[in-house]
Design a protein around this motif. Structure first.
Motif, PDB file in Angstrom:
ATOM      1  N   PRO A 197       6.971  80.542  45.342  1.00  0.00           N
ATOM      2  CA  PRO A 197       7.628  79.251  45.536  1.00  0.00           C
ATOM      3  C   PRO A 197       7.885  78.940  47.003  1.00  0.00           C
ATOM      4  O   PRO A 197       8.097  79.847  47.826  1.00  0.00           O
ATOM      5  CB  PRO A 197       8.953  79.405  44.777  1.00  0.00           C
ATOM      6  N   GLN A 198       7.887  77.658  47.322  1.00  0.00           N
ATOM      7  CA  GLN A 198       8.103  77.232  48.697  1.00  0.00           C
ATOM      8  C   GLN A 198       9.462  77.674  49.221  1.00  0.00           C
ATOM      9  O   GLN A 198       9.591  78.086  50.369  1.00  0.00           O
ATOM     10  CB  GLN A 198       7.979  75.708  48.786  1.00  0.00           C
ATOM     11  N   ARG A 199      10.502  77.587  48.387  1.00  0.00           N
ATOM     12  CA  ARG A 199      11.847  77.945  48.838  1.00  0.00           C
ATOM     13  C   ARG A 199      11.960  79.433  49.145  1.00  0.00           C
ATOM     14  O   ARG A 199      12.779  79.845  49.968  1.00  0.00           O
ATOM     15  CB  ARG A 199      12.878  77.571  47.768  1.00  0.00           C
ATOM     16  N   GLN A 200      11.160  80.241  48.492  1.00  0.00           N
ATOM     17  CA  GLN A 200      11.187  81.683  48.697  1.00  0.00           C
ATOM     18  C   GLN A 200      10.400  82.087  49.929  1.00  0.00           C
ATOM     19  O   GLN A 200      10.808  82.946  50.705  1.00  0.00           O
ATOM     20  CB  GLN A 200      10.627  82.383  47.466  1.00  0.00           C
ATOM     21  N   GLY A 201       9.236  81.457  50.109  1.00  0.00           N
ATOM     22  CA  GLY A 201       8.323  81.878  51.159  1.00  0.00           C
ATOM     23  C   GLY A 201       7.284  82.822  50.591  1.00  0.00           C
ATOM     24  O   GLY A 201       7.423  83.332  49.473  1.00  0.00           O
TER      25      GLY A 201
ATOM     26  N   ARG B  99      -9.832  89.346  32.489  1.00  0.00           N
ATOM     27  CA  ARG B  99      -8.889  88.260  32.268  1.00  0.00           C
ATOM     28  C   ARG B  99      -8.500  87.602  33.594  1.00  0.00           C
ATOM     29  O   ARG B  99      -8.619  88.194  34.665  1.00  0.00           O
ATOM     30  CB  ARG B  99      -7.633  88.763  31.545  1.00  0.00           C
ATOM     31  N   ARG B 100      -8.015  86.368  33.497  1.00  0.00           N
ATOM     32  CA  ARG B 100      -7.536  85.617  34.667  1.00  0.00           C
ATOM     33  C   ARG B 100      -6.025  85.763  34.736  1.00  0.00           C
ATOM     34  O   ARG B 100      -5.321  85.326  33.837  1.00  0.00           O
ATOM     35  CB  ARG B 100      -7.953  84.156  34.552  1.00  0.00           C
ATOM     36  N   ILE B 101      -5.541  86.382  35.813  1.00  0.00           N
ATOM     37  CA  ILE B 101      -4.138  86.775  35.918  1.00  0.00           C
ATOM     38  C   ILE B 101      -3.436  85.934  36.990  1.00  0.00           C
ATOM     39  O   ILE B 101      -3.956  85.723  38.084  1.00  0.00           O
ATOM     40  CB  ILE B 101      -4.004  88.268  36.285  1.00  0.00           C
ATOM     41  N   LEU B 102      -2.230  85.487  36.651  1.00  0.00           N
ATOM     42  CA  LEU B 102      -1.376  84.776  37.612  1.00  0.00           C
ATOM     43  C   LEU B 102      -0.061  85.519  37.745  1.00  0.00           C
ATOM     44  O   LEU B 102       0.613  85.793  36.745  1.00  0.00           O
ATOM     45  CB  LEU B 102      -1.113  83.344  37.140  1.00  0.00           C
ATOM     46  N   GLY B 103       0.315  85.844  38.976  1.00  0.00           N
ATOM     47  CA  GLY B 103       1.641  86.376  39.254  1.00  0.00           C
ATOM     48  C   GLY B 103       2.491  85.257  39.823  1.00  0.00           C
ATOM     49  O   GLY B 103       2.091  84.606  40.791  1.00  0.00           O
ATOM     50  N   LEU B 104       3.654  85.007  39.239  1.00  0.00           N
ATOM     51  CA  LEU B 104       4.498  83.894  39.648  1.00  0.00           C
ATOM     52  C   LEU B 104       5.841  84.407  40.129  1.00  0.00           C
ATOM     53  O   LEU B 104       6.435  85.293  39.506  1.00  0.00           O
ATOM     54  CB  LEU B 104       4.698  82.928  38.475  1.00  0.00           C
ATOM     55  N   GLY B 105       6.347  83.826  41.222  1.00  0.00           N
ATOM     56  CA  GLY B 105       7.601  84.265  41.811  1.00  0.00           C
ATOM     57  C   GLY B 105       7.327  85.291  42.889  1.00  0.00           C
ATOM     58  O   GLY B 105       6.672  85.006  43.896  1.00  0.00           O
ATOM     59  N   PHE B 106       7.819  86.519  42.679  1.00  0.00           N
ATOM     60  CA  PHE B 106       7.470  87.629  43.570  1.00  0.00           C
ATOM     61  C   PHE B 106       7.025  88.782  42.681  1.00  0.00           C
ATOM     62  O   PHE B 106       7.732  89.776  42.500  1.00  0.00           O
ATOM     63  CB  PHE B 106       8.663  88.033  44.435  1.00  0.00           C
TER      64      PHE B 106
ATOM     65  N   SER C 256      16.325  84.348  46.540  1.00  0.00           N
ATOM     66  CA  SER C 256      16.032  85.382  47.523  1.00  0.00           C
ATOM     67  C   SER C 256      14.820  84.966  48.339  1.00  0.00           C
ATOM     68  O   SER C 256      13.821  84.502  47.794  1.00  0.00           O
ATOM     69  CB  SER C 256      15.756  86.713  46.816  1.00  0.00           C
ATOM     70  N   ASP C 257      14.909  85.133  49.665  1.00  0.00           N
ATOM     71  CA  ASP C 257      13.736  84.810  50.472  1.00  0.00           C
ATOM     72  C   ASP C 257      12.816  86.011  50.533  1.00  0.00           C
ATOM     73  O   ASP C 257      13.191  87.139  50.192  1.00  0.00           O
ATOM     74  CB  ASP C 257      14.148  84.354  51.872  1.00  0.00           C
ATOM     75  N   VAL C 258      11.589  85.765  50.946  1.00  0.00           N
ATOM     76  CA  VAL C 258      10.556  86.793  50.852  1.00  0.00           C
ATOM     77  C   VAL C 258      10.863  88.001  51.733  1.00  0.00           C
ATOM     78  O   VAL C 258      10.517  89.139  51.381  1.00  0.00           O
ATOM     79  CB  VAL C 258       9.183  86.182  51.207  1.00  0.00           C
TER      80      VAL C 258
ATOM     81  N   VAL D  28      -0.671  82.268  47.208  1.00  0.00           N
ATOM     82  CA  VAL D  28      -0.640  80.816  47.372  1.00  0.00           C
ATOM     83  C   VAL D  28       0.816  80.378  47.436  1.00  0.00           C
ATOM     84  O   VAL D  28       1.611  80.749  46.572  1.00  0.00           O
ATOM     85  CB  VAL D  28      -1.348  80.094  46.209  1.00  0.00           C
ATOM     86  N   LEU D  29       1.178  79.608  48.444  1.00  0.00           N
ATOM     87  CA  LEU D  29       2.521  79.037  48.563  1.00  0.00           C
ATOM     88  C   LEU D  29       2.489  77.662  47.905  1.00  0.00           C
ATOM     89  O   LEU D  29       1.709  76.797  48.318  1.00  0.00           O
ATOM     90  CB  LEU D  29       2.929  78.923  50.026  1.00  0.00           C
ATOM     91  N   CYS D  30       3.318  77.450  46.865  1.00  0.00           N
ATOM     92  CA  CYS D  30       3.220  76.199  46.119  1.00  0.00           C
ATOM     93  C   CYS D  30       4.535  75.880  45.420  1.00  0.00           C
ATOM     94  O   CYS D  30       5.480  76.689  45.411  1.00  0.00           O
ATOM     95  CB  CYS D  30       2.090  76.273  45.100  1.00  0.00           C
ATOM     96  N   ASP D  31       4.583  74.699  44.823  1.00  0.00           N
ATOM     97  CA  ASP D  31       5.689  74.295  43.970  1.00  0.00           C
ATOM     98  C   ASP D  31       5.396  74.804  42.563  1.00  0.00           C
ATOM     99  O   ASP D  31       4.397  74.408  41.954  1.00  0.00           O
ATOM    100  CB  ASP D  31       5.808  72.767  43.975  1.00  0.00           C
ATOM    101  N   PRO D  32       6.226  75.701  41.994  1.00  0.00           N
ATOM    102  CA  PRO D  32       5.923  76.232  40.656  1.00  0.00           C
ATOM    103  C   PRO D  32       5.951  75.175  39.563  1.00  0.00           C
ATOM    104  O   PRO D  32       5.403  75.416  38.477  1.00  0.00           O
ATOM    105  CB  PRO D  32       7.023  77.283  40.436  1.00  0.00           C
ATOM    106  N   LEU D  33       6.541  74.019  39.823  1.00  0.00           N
ATOM    107  CA  LEU D  33       6.562  72.953  38.823  1.00  0.00           C
ATOM    108  C   LEU D  33       5.316  72.083  38.892  1.00  0.00           C
ATOM    109  O   LEU D  33       5.084  71.257  37.999  1.00  0.00           O
ATOM    110  CB  LEU D  33       7.806  72.072  39.005  1.00  0.00           C
ATOM    111  N   GLU D  34       4.510  72.268  39.925  1.00  0.00           N
ATOM    112  CA  GLU D  34       3.244  71.532  40.067  1.00  0.00           C
ATOM    113  C   GLU D  34       2.196  72.478  40.640  1.00  0.00           C
ATOM    114  O   GLU D  34       1.777  72.359  41.786  1.00  0.00           O
ATOM    115  CB  GLU D  34       3.424  70.302  40.967  1.00  0.00           C
ATOM    116  N   MET D  35       1.773  73.421  39.853  1.00  0.00           N
ATOM    117  CA  MET D  35       0.849  74.442  40.331  1.00  0.00           C
ATOM    118  C   MET D  35      -0.568  73.885  40.494  1.00  0.00           C
ATOM    119  O   MET D  35      -1.024  73.096  39.659  1.00  0.00           O
ATOM    120  CB  MET D  35       0.846  75.631  39.362  1.00  0.00           C
TER     121      MET D  35
END
Length: 243
Positions: free
Chosen positions: A65-69, A38-45, A3-5, A82-89
């Motif tokens: 993720p880049q593919r999502q936007g 705590r240090r929180i990361l939200g991944l995906g959407f 799904s795109d953003v 942050v727009l990034c590759d989830p496999l190389e954060m």
């Protein structure tokens, strides 16, 4: 299919999207526990579910993720996106205390590599909170919502994936028992459908929510990526020919 953003934002602005966010957010809040300091990361959407962390957490990041936007979040103040590759954060090892991954695992091409990366960035005794479409749930069978996109999982598949990559499941929750229809009846009585669905058992839920704790040592070593070289033609001086 990812799904795109734009579609994700449109869904969460719809009546069904607002209801599903409220129902899933209840489980996320319960599983996340106290996030103070705590240090929180939200991944995906994950941004529709992270607002409760903004005032209490030490820092909050939203990786998309880049593919999502990506979209700027929150609307007030500096963006945490942050727009990034989830496999190389772009994070150092053991940088995150809690990762909340929503619309993430089911869309990545290599789930095992994502788990290795999540293990790398998670601090010792840190936690991973996953929200994933249930494989046999009705939400995964219909493509009119983001939960109907990507690769859904069963509880057994999630348990194996986590344990194989040194995450120990600690708590499970089910959510979205109401049908994914934009009908007046569903939108008017969501709590009734949610309670009725729970009476029929977990198999009727649309998503699986799970909190897992990181173990000290990785069960599977991270893959070594082949170095990339750019071949540059050799340049040498030469005397010009005279004709």
């Amino acid at each position: 299919m990812t799904s795109d953003v734009v579609r994700l934002i449109a869904f969460y602005k719809s009546p069904l999207g607002r209801l599903s966010r409220a129902l899933v957010r209840e489980q996320v809040l319960e599983l996340a526990g106290d996030v103070t300091g705590r240090r929180i990361l939200g991944l995906g959407f994950a941004t529709p579910y992270l607002r409760f962390t903004l005032e209490r957490a030490e820092r909050v990041l939203a990786f998309m993720p880049q593919r999502q936007g990506a979209s700027a979040w929150p609307r007030e103040g500096p963006s945490h996106t942050v727009l990034c590759d989830p496999l190389e954060m772009p994070l150092t090892d053991a940088a995150i205390d809690l990762t909340v991954a929503i619309h993430a695992l089911e869309h990545v091409a290599d789930a095992e590599e994502l788990m290795r990366e999540l293990w790398r960035v998670t601090a010792p005794n840190g936690h991973l909170l996953l929200v994933v479409p249930r494989r046999r749930g009705i939400w995964a069978q219909r493509d009119n919502t983001p939960f109907g996109q990507g690769n859904p999982y069963s509880g057994g598949q999630l348990d194996k994936l986590l344990r194989d990559h040194s995450f120990v499941p600690e708590a499970w929750r089910d959510a979205l028992f109401l049908p994914p229809f934009q009908s007046r009846l569903v939108l008017r009585y969501p709590r009734f459908f949610e309670r009725f669905g729970r009476m029929l058992g977990p198999a009727m839920s649309g998503v699986i929510c799970i909190r897992a704790r990181k173990e000290a040592f990785p069960a599977v070593p991270r893959r070594k990526r082949a170095a990339r070289y750019v071949r540059v033609p050799g340049m040498s001086t030469a005397t010009a020919r005279s004709t």
